[in-house]
Design a protein around this motif. Sequence first.
Motif, mmCIF file in Angstrom:
data_model
loop_
_atom_site.group_PDB
_atom_site.id
_atom_site.type_symbol
_atom_site.label_atom_id
_atom_site.label_comp_id
_atom_site.label_asym_id
_atom_site.label_seq_id
_atom_site.Cartn_x
_atom_site.Cartn_y
_atom_site.Cartn_z
ATOM 1 N N ILE A 237 45.343 33.631 48.651
ATOM 2 C CA ILE A 237 45.167 33.284 47.237
ATOM 3 C C ILE A 237 46.186 34.015 46.375
ATOM 4 C CG2 ILE A 237 43.571 33.476 45.283
ATOM 5 C CD1 ILE A 237 41.307 33.180 47.438
ATOM 6 N N THR A 238 46.394 35.298 46.656
ATOM 7 C CA THR A 238 47.322 36.093 45.845
ATOM 8 C C THR A 238 48.763 35.644 46.040
ATOM 9 O OG1 THR A 238 45.857 38.006 45.930
ATOM 10 C CG2 THR A 238 48.168 38.424 45.403
ATOM 11 N N ALA A 239 49.176 35.492 47.299
ATOM 12 C CA ALA A 239 50.576 35.193 47.597
ATOM 13 C C ALA A 239 50.968 33.775 47.210
ATOM 14 C CB ALA A 239 50.845 35.420 49.085
ATOM 15 N N LEU A 240 50.084 32.811 47.422
ATOM 16 C CA LEU A 240 50.469 31.422 47.257
ATOM 17 C C LEU A 240 50.053 30.819 45.927
ATOM 18 C CD1 LEU A 240 49.689 30.199 50.887
ATOM 19 C CD2 LEU A 240 51.861 30.952 49.930
ATOM 20 N N LEU A 241 48.998 31.348 45.332
ATOM 21 C CA LEU A 241 48.599 30.848 44.013
ATOM 22 C C LEU A 241 48.997 31.796 42.893
ATOM 23 C CD1 LEU A 241 45.056 29.305 44.667
ATOM 24 C CD2 LEU A 241 47.192 28.114 44.215
ATOM 25 N N GLY A 242 49.502 32.961 43.264
ATOM 26 C CA GLY A 242 49.944 33.915 42.257
ATOM 27 C C GLY A 242 48.803 34.513 41.457
ATOM 28 N N ILE A 246 41.768 40.897 42.111
ATOM 29 C CA ILE A 246 41.040 41.112 43.357
ATOM 30 C C ILE A 246 39.627 40.560 43.272
ATOM 31 C CG2 ILE A 246 40.210 42.878 44.978
ATOM 32 C CD1 ILE A 246 42.527 44.622 44.117
ATOM 33 N N VAL A 247 39.047 40.589 42.080
ATOM 34 C CA VAL A 247 37.683 40.089 41.921
ATOM 35 C C VAL A 247 37.618 38.601 42.258
ATOM 36 C CG1 VAL A 247 35.753 39.775 40.326
ATOM 37 C CG2 VAL A 247 37.170 41.816 40.169
ATOM 38 N N LEU A 248 38.613 37.839 41.822
ATOM 39 C CA LEU A 248 38.608 36.400 42.093
ATOM 40 C C LEU A 248 38.802 36.119 43.572
ATOM 41 C CD1 LEU A 248 38.481 33.502 41.145
ATOM 42 C CD2 LEU A 248 40.937 33.593 40.674
ATOM 43 N N SER A 249 39.749 36.811 44.211
ATOM 44 C CA SER A 249 39.986 36.557 45.627
ATOM 45 C C SER A 249 38.777 36.978 46.459
ATOM 46 C CB SER A 249 41.245 37.288 46.104
ATOM 47 O OG SER A 249 41.143 38.690 45.883
ATOM 48 N N ALA A 250 38.132 38.087 46.088
ATOM 49 C CA ALA A 250 36.909 38.491 46.786
ATOM 50 C C ALA A 250 35.778 37.520 46.477
ATOM 51 C CB ALA A 250 36.516 39.905 46.372
ATOM 52 N N GLY A 251 35.776 36.985 45.251
ATOM 53 C CA GLY A 251 34.739 36.036 44.866
ATOM 54 C C GLY A 251 34.772 34.767 45.693
ATOM 55 N N ILE A 296 49.057 21.976 44.600
ATOM 56 C CA ILE A 296 48.748 21.463 43.257
ATOM 57 C C ILE A 296 48.255 22.579 42.327
ATOM 58 C CG2 ILE A 296 48.192 19.202 44.216
ATOM 59 C CD1 ILE A 296 45.256 19.782 43.706
ATOM 60 N N ARG A 297 48.139 23.808 42.877
ATOM 61 C CA ARG A 297 47.773 25.008 42.111
ATOM 62 C C ARG A 297 46.487 24.778 41.297
ATOM 63 N NH1 ARG A 297 51.760 28.549 42.572
ATOM 64 N NH2 ARG A 297 50.951 29.855 40.908
ATOM 65 N N SER A 298 45.464 24.358 41.979
ATOM 66 C CA SER A 298 44.191 24.051 41.323
ATOM 67 C C SER A 298 43.124 25.073 41.702
ATOM 68 C CB SER A 298 43.729 22.641 41.705
ATOM 69 O OG SER A 298 42.424 22.402 41.226
ATOM 70 N N VAL A 299 42.722 25.888 40.739
ATOM 71 C CA VAL A 299 41.650 26.853 40.973
ATOM 72 C C VAL A 299 40.312 26.131 41.132
ATOM 73 C CG1 VAL A 299 40.378 28.800 39.979
ATOM 74 C CG2 VAL A 299 42.871 28.681 39.748
ATOM 75 N N VAL A 300 40.129 25.037 40.390
ATOM 76 C CA VAL A 300 38.881 24.277 40.494
ATOM 77 C C VAL A 300 38.699 23.728 41.910
ATOM 78 C CG1 VAL A 300 37.651 22.217 39.704
ATOM 79 C CG2 VAL A 300 38.832 23.674 38.050
ATOM 80 N N LEU A 301 39.778 23.157 42.485
ATOM 81 C CA LEU A 301 39.704 22.643 43.853
ATOM 82 C C LEU A 301 39.478 23.788 44.833
ATOM 83 C CD1 LEU A 301 39.885 20.317 45.837
ATOM 84 C CD2 LEU A 301 42.383 20.592 45.848
#
Length: 404
Positions: A237-242, A246-251, A296-301
Motif C-alpha cells: 500500500i505504501t510503495a505502490l499507492l503512495g 501506518i494506521v491506514l495500511s494496518a487498518g 487506478i489508485r482507488s482507496v475505495v476499491l
Amino acid sequence: MDNTSRRRLVSFWLIGYSVFMVLYGTAIPTPLYELYQEAWQFSDGILTLIFSVYALSVVPGSLIFGQISDQIGRRKVVFTGLLVMALGSATFVIADGVTGLFAGRIVQGFGVGILTGAATAALVELRPDAPKLASIVSTGAFVGGTAMGAILTGAFAQYGPAALQGPYLVHLGLLIPGFVGVYLMPETIQSRPVRRVRLRRPTIPPSIRFRFLIGVCIGFITMAVIGMFLSLAPSYITALLGIENIVLSAGIVSLVFGASGVAQISLRRFSYHRMMTLGMILLVAGLCGFVVAVPIRSVVLLLSSSVLTGLGHGLSFMGAVGFINGISPDENRGDVVSAFYAISYIGLGLPTVGIGFSADVIGLYHAVLVFTVLLGVSGIALVGIIRLKINEFSDDSPQPGTPS
C-alpha cells in the motif's frame, strides 16, 4: 451460582482473553515491517522469511503440546504458551537487527502452537453446557485479536513514542490478566504422567483422500492469502499507492480479519460445500480488486476488496475445517485434522516467501499480480470440482465454525 461455578465462568472469559492477546501479539509486527526495513535495510524476500518462520514454528508447537495437554492437563500448557508469548514480545523489545526479528517470530510461532489448541479445548471444557459459546469466543479471539493487534499497533507507531518497542511493552502488560485466568482456572481434565512424547506421521484413510485433498487445497489457499496480507500488504500500500499513513495500511489488515470474523460468526449455518464455494469466489474477487486498485489508485476499491477478501477467507476456511472434520473417521480424526492444519500453516508461510523474493526481481506489484493469477485460477478450479462432485461434498448439519 456457587464459588466453583463462578471460578469456572471467570476462567472461561480470561482464557478467551488470553487467546485474544496471544493473537494480538502475533499481529504487532505487521504494521512495523516497513519501519524495520527502513531501519535495517533488508529486502522484501527477507521480510517474508521473517514472517514465514512464524507460520512454520506454529506446527511443531501445536503437534507436540497438543499431545502433551491431553496428558498433563490444560493449565500447565496454557501457562507455558503465555510465558513463551511474553518471551517473544520481550525478544522484539531488545531486537537490534534482522536476527532479533527472526528470533522473535520463531518464539511467537511456537507460543501460538503451544497455547491455542489447549486453550480452545479448555474453553469447551470450562463451559460444557455452552459449546456454541465456546466456539464463538475462540473464533472471535482469533480474528479479533489479529485485527486489533494490527490497527492499535499502527496507531501507536504513527502517533506514539518508541514505535519499535512500545507496542511490545504494552502487550507484556496486557498479558497479565491471562496469567490470572490460568491461576484461577480449575483443571478440566484428569492429568496422566508423561512417559514419552512420540510424534508420528498423520495417516489419511484411502476412502477420503480425494475429498481431503480438495479441503486441504482450500485451506492452503486461504492461509496463503492471509500470509500475503499480514506480511506484505502494508509495504504494498505504501510503495505502490503512495499512502504513508501506518494506521491506514494496518487498518487494511484489520479490515480483512474483521470481515473474516463477521463471516465466521454470522454465516455459520451455511452448508460446508456452500461455504467453500462462495468463500473461494469472494476470495478471488477480493484479490483481483486488491491488484486493480493500484493502477487506478482507488482507496475505495482497496477497502472494498479487503472486505471481500476477509469474507472469502472466513467462509472458505470455516467450510474447509468443518468439511474435514465431517469426513474424518472417528478413529483417524486426530491424524486427519492435524495434517490439514499442518499443510494450511505451510500455506501461510511458503507462498509468501515466493512473493517476497519474486518482488526483489520483478517488483512488488508484479509479484502480487502473479500470486493473484495463480491463486485465482486454482480457486476457481476448486469451485468447479466441488460443483461437479457435489454429492461427495454435500452435508446436512454443519457444526459451529472453528477458528482460523
